[in-house]
Design an enzyme around this catalytic site. Structure first.
Site, PDB file in Angstrom:
ATOM      1  CG  HIS A 290      -1.998  -1.039   1.153  1.00  0.00           C
ATOM      2  ND1 HIS A 290      -3.158  -0.885   0.420  1.00  0.00           N
ATOM      3  CD2 HIS A 290      -2.072  -2.276   1.716  1.00  0.00           C
ATOM      4  CE1 HIS A 290      -3.904  -1.978   0.542  1.00  0.00           C
ATOM      5  NE2 HIS A 290      -3.260  -2.837   1.316  1.00  0.00           N
ATOM      6  CG  ASP A 343      -3.214  -3.982   5.098  1.00  0.00           C
ATOM      7  OD1 ASP A 343      -2.321  -3.134   5.310  1.00  0.00           O
ATOM      8  OD2 ASP A 343      -4.240  -3.739   4.436  1.00  0.00           O
ATOM      9  CD  GLU A 344      -5.751  -5.838   1.390  1.00  0.00           C
ATOM     10  OE1 GLU A 344      -6.860  -6.348   1.172  1.00  0.00           O
ATOM     11  OE2 GLU A 344      -5.511  -4.631   1.184  1.00  0.00           O
ATOM     12  CB  VAL A 345       2.633  -7.648   2.015  1.00  0.00           C
ATOM     13  CG1 VAL A 345       3.996  -7.515   1.341  1.00  0.00           C
ATOM     14  CG2 VAL A 345       2.422  -6.534   3.039  1.00  0.00           C
ATOM     15  CD  GLU A 394      -3.772  -8.823   6.295  1.00  0.00           C
ATOM     16  OE1 GLU A 394      -4.380  -8.489   5.274  1.00  0.00           O
ATOM     17  OE2 GLU A 394      -3.826  -8.171   7.360  1.00  0.00           O
TER      18      GLU A 394
END
Length: 553
Positions: A290, A343-345, A394
């Protein structure tokens, strides 16, 4: 958990006299819980308070409130500017209906029952941090044979407890259109109150859409009405980097335009504005994913021009820049917590970029190892700047045993995460996206209301590790034109879940016990200028489908 050792706040003599009076009155208040009305009709004889206080006693008296209501602040914190300014804000809300009329002889009124609001603040410490004492006692007494003067008294250990008491007092005050007088019904009142959780937050995403400073202030102001106390500012993301960072001035080249930016002065103003309302500002810089917008000003942060996130894990420069950002932000944000995202890597860029792939081989790392390395190194930087790190779940799901023990795990993907986190000794924040993500427009108020942060956690010591929760206003489909009606009134449902006692508000029949109070609170918000959507809409922020009372929608 803050407030578990709730201290009885002595209003001593006044309270004793109140008790004598209270037990002697012949007509006691309705014994039903506040708000037991049909869902389709507000009972005008009731008084509705949101969120529900811990302990409430009232009767059937009616008191008038002087439009020239004066303030008396005593105690060690009696000189507080925070209390003085809050009183003026609430006075303007309570007496917004042409109060000058009552001062004229032809109004027919010369005497009022409540002429003074007395606030006792026991401490002069105005430090605002996690777990600050927000408890208060509110007494609204009337003249009687025992010579109790007609006044309202708030006593609190801190100025922030006094702020919460002021909000409750304002909700007791109702404007009577017939007499054009502000009235407190069901008097006298005795309320003792404290929050269930120390952390009660709302997150605003200012990367997907930019919000002017005035809009952010309006949101913070509305938070105070529901006794929320943490404004989680998700400042930047892959789409834009609107914040000025003096040490790295090219970062805000990642803003959408030169007009959609926040200066350092803007950030200071937001933090100070929030503090005056008892609200901490939690900043977030989400790494290593992000973060594509960072490279607009500093392209070396990208793995390559064609592969732009996660941030380049192989360069010390990346971590030097993160340290510089956090050093600058530490001068602005006094809150002890800092959100590092995580998050969301998606690590595909690392595997496909030759110099990073070589670095991974040289360090005998997989891309999963590198993700762990990045998160832990960022945590070390935050801790070196005297911050407690928060990470999205996460990081806990991927390498819980490696996280710094100070880490606060932020749940969002689903249920059961806080139970797992506290079982391993971590603190946790509840934000289950199925209930508390406000951009999920099909989640209705009762789904928000019934979500329980302590679900599945029976051990008391582990329950105390859940510091609270927050609703999240992600910004892909919201901007200044519709953000308030997306937030409210559903955020208020979560606010009561986090403030009020679990036993008092956990019931199968929320349509009887909670809905009328929430409908009333929604209309209170609209009267205060907050663009809150109808409560019963199937789809959040939808307009009314036809004519009708504010309270029936």
């Amino acid at each position: 958990m803050a407030g578990d050792s709730f201290k009885a706040i002595p209003i001593t003599i006044i309270f004793l006299l109140f008790c004598i009076y209270y037990v002697s009155i012949s007509r006691l208040a309705d014994s039903r819980p506040l708000g037991l009305d049909s869902a389709s009709q507000i009972n005008e004889s009731h008084v509705y308070i949101w969120p529900l206080p811990s302990e409430v006693h009232s009767a059937n008296g009616t008191l008038t409130v002087d439009p020239d209501l004066s303030l008396s602040v005593t105690g060690d914190g009696g000189g507080s500017t925070i209390v003085q300014e809050a009183f003026q804000r609430y006075k303007s809300l309570i007496f917004k209906h042409n109060s000058w009329f009552s001062k004229f002889p032809f109004s027919g009124r010369t005497l009022y029952d409540i002429t003074t609001l007395r606030i006792i603040v026991n401490s002069d410490d105005e430090t605002l941090q996690l777990g600050v004492d927000e408890s208060y006692t509110l007494l609204v007494a009337e003249k009687n044979d025992h010579s109790i003067i007609g006044e309202a008294t708030i006593e609190a250990n801190t100025v922030y407890g006094a702020l919460r008491g002021l909000e409750t007092f304002s909700q007791l005050c109702s404007y009577d259109y017939g007499s054009k007088t502000v009235i407190v019904y069901k008097a006298p009142w005795y309320i003792r109150d404290k929050p269930r959780f120390p952390y009660r937050g709302l997150m605003l995403d200012t990367s997907r859409h930019y919000y002017p400073v005035d809009t952010i202030k309006q949101i913070i102001q509305s938070m105070s009405y529901a006794k929320l106390n943490v404004f989680h500012w998700h400042i930047v993301d892959e789409e834009s980097f609107p914040l000025e960072v003096p040490t790295y001035p090219n970062l805000w080249k990642g803003a959408y335009t030169k007009w959609e930016r926040y200066t350092i002065e803007d950030a200071y103003e937001i933090v100070n504005y929030a503090k005056m309302r008892g609200i901490n500002v939690l900043a977030e810089i989400d790494v290593p994913g992000h973060a594509e917008s960072w490279g607009i000003g500093y392209p070396d942060l990208w793995p390559s021009p064609s592969c732009r996130e996660p941030l380049d894990v192989s360069k010390n420069y990346t971590f030097d820049l993160i340290s510089g950002i956090l050093a600058d932000l530490r001068k602005i944000f006094p809150f002890e917590l800092f959100h590092l995202g995580g998050d969301e890597v998606n690590t595909d860029c690392w595997n496909s970029t030759p110099h990073i792939k070589q670095w991974l081989e040289d360090h005998n790392m997989t891309s999963k190892d590198a993700y762990q390395y990045f998160v832990l190194r960022a945590q070390e930087i935050a801790i070196s700047h005297n911050w407690t790190p928060i990470n999205w779940e996460e990081t806990f799901n991927a390498f819980a045993t490696k996280l710094n023990p100070k880490t606060i795990v932020h749940n969002w993907l689903g249920g059961g995460v806080c139970a797992k986190a506290v079982a391993k000794g971590f603190r946790c924040i509840f934000s289950n996206q199925g209930f508390w993500y406000l951009d999920h427009l099909d989640v209705q108020w009762d789904g928000v209301y019934n979500a329980e942060p302590l679900e599945g956690i029976d051990d008391l010591a582990q329950q105390n590790l859940v510091i609270g929760g927050q609703v999240c206003m992600w910004g892909e489909t919201a901007d200044s034109s519709n953000v308030q009606q997306t937030i409210w009134p559903r955020a208020a449902a979560a606010a009561e879940r986090m403030w009020s006692g679990r036993e008092a508000i956990s019931t199968k029949n929320v349509n009887l016990t909670a809905l009328p109070r929430l409908q009333y609170f929604r209309c209170l918000l609209t009267r205060r200028g907050v663009q809150a959507a109808p409560v019963n809409n199937f789809y959040a922020r939808s307009p009314p489908t036809g004519p009708g009372s504010c309270y029936d929608q």
